[in-house]
Design a protein around this motif. Structure first.
Motif, mmCIF file in Angstrom:
data_model
loop_
_atom_site.group_PDB
_atom_site.id
_atom_site.type_symbol
_atom_site.label_atom_id
_atom_site.label_comp_id
_atom_site.label_asym_id
_atom_site.label_seq_id
_atom_site.Cartn_x
_atom_site.Cartn_y
_atom_site.Cartn_z
ATOM 1 N N GLN A 3 0.839 -1.193 0.000
ATOM 2 C CA GLN A 3 0.000 0.000 0.000
ATOM 3 C C GLN A 3 0.875 1.244 0.000
ATOM 4 N N PHE A 4 0.412 2.236 -0.700
ATOM 5 C CA PHE A 4 1.037 3.549 -0.716
ATOM 6 C C PHE A 4 -0.079 4.573 -0.600
ATOM 7 N N THR A 5 0.271 5.753 -0.113
ATOM 8 C CA THR A 5 -0.716 6.827 -0.102
ATOM 9 C C THR A 5 -0.657 7.541 -1.452
ATOM 10 N N THR A 6 -1.683 8.312 -1.739
ATOM 11 C CA THR A 6 -1.646 9.096 -2.974
ATOM 12 C C THR A 6 -0.520 10.120 -2.906
ATOM 13 N N GLY A 7 -0.177 10.573 -1.706
ATOM 14 C CA GLY A 7 0.972 11.467 -1.538
ATOM 15 C C GLY A 7 2.273 10.768 -1.898
ATOM 16 N N ASP A 8 2.399 9.482 -1.526
ATOM 17 C CA ASP A 8 3.583 8.708 -1.901
ATOM 18 C C ASP A 8 3.729 8.652 -3.414
ATOM 19 N N ALA A 20 4.391 -1.674 -8.437
ATOM 20 C CA ALA A 20 3.232 -2.032 -9.265
ATOM 21 C C ALA A 20 3.623 -2.878 -10.467
ATOM 22 N N SER A 21 4.882 -2.813 -10.879
ATOM 23 C CA SER A 21 5.315 -3.659 -12.001
ATOM 24 C C SER A 21 5.414 -5.123 -11.570
ATOM 25 N N ARG A 22 5.575 -5.360 -10.260
ATOM 26 C CA ARG A 22 5.682 -6.729 -9.746
ATOM 27 C C ARG A 22 4.346 -7.292 -9.299
ATOM 28 N N GLU A 23 3.486 -6.446 -8.729
ATOM 29 C CA GLU A 23 2.173 -6.868 -8.240
ATOM 30 C C GLU A 23 1.289 -5.638 -8.105
ATOM 31 N N PRO A 24 -0.019 -5.819 -8.125
ATOM 32 C CA PRO A 24 -0.896 -4.668 -7.922
ATOM 33 C C PRO A 24 -0.637 -4.036 -6.554
ATOM 34 N N VAL A 25 -0.692 -2.716 -6.484
ATOM 35 C CA VAL A 25 -0.539 -1.998 -5.222
ATOM 36 C C VAL A 25 -1.789 -1.166 -4.970
ATOM 37 N N VAL A 36 -6.224 0.980 -7.314
ATOM 38 C CA VAL A 36 -5.260 -0.106 -7.467
ATOM 39 C C VAL A 36 -4.439 0.211 -8.702
ATOM 40 N N LEU A 37 -3.132 0.163 -8.544
ATOM 41 C CA LEU A 37 -2.213 0.419 -9.652
ATOM 42 C C LEU A 37 -1.514 -0.891 -9.977
ATOM 43 N N MET A 38 -1.519 -1.263 -11.254
ATOM 44 C CA MET A 38 -0.896 -2.521 -11.673
ATOM 45 C C MET A 38 -0.301 -2.356 -13.065
ATOM 46 N N SER A 39 0.541 -3.305 -13.427
ATOM 47 C CA SER A 39 1.130 -3.271 -14.760
ATOM 48 C C SER A 39 0.041 -3.494 -15.809
ATOM 49 N N TYR A 40 0.300 -3.005 -16.992
ATOM 50 C CA TYR A 40 -0.651 -3.195 -18.086
ATOM 51 C C TYR A 40 -0.815 -4.678 -18.405
ATOM 52 N N GLU A 41 0.286 -5.432 -18.335
ATOM 53 C CA GLU A 41 0.222 -6.868 -18.613
ATOM 54 C C GLU A 41 -0.695 -7.577 -17.620
#
Length: 86
Positions: A3-8, A20-25, A36-41
């Motif tokens: 988890q990250f904050t929007t400020g992060d 996020a390139s390794r797993e959804p955050v 939730v931020l994740m890779s396009y793949e």
């Protein structure tokens, strides 16, 4: 899931996108999950149904999964970790 904050996201965009390139955050705002931020793949695998991972209700879980799940719960109850050899 990390988890990250929007400020992060604003301050550490590289760290957040690397995770996020390794797993959804999860991105939180005011201590609540918002995005939730994740890779396009990963997104494409989810969207197309090609991701082999699935969540099951216990009542719908395939027998072989239920057996593995039960064994894992018993190991954890005995104080054994995920990486311990049986």
């Amino acid at each position: 899931m990390r988890q990250f904050t929007t400020g992060d996201l604003n301050k550490q965009v590289g760290d957040v996108t690397d995770a996020a390139s390794r797993e959804p955050v999860v991105l939180t705002r005011h201590n609540k999950p918002r995005f939730v931020l994740m890779s396009y793949e990963h997104f494409e695998r989810m969207r197309s149904g090609m991701d082999p991972r699935r969540a099951h209700r216990i009542s719908e879980m395939p027998d072989e999964h239920a057996e593995l799940f039960g064994e894992a719960i018993e190991r954890l109850a005995k104080g054994e970790g995920y990486d311990d050899e049986p």
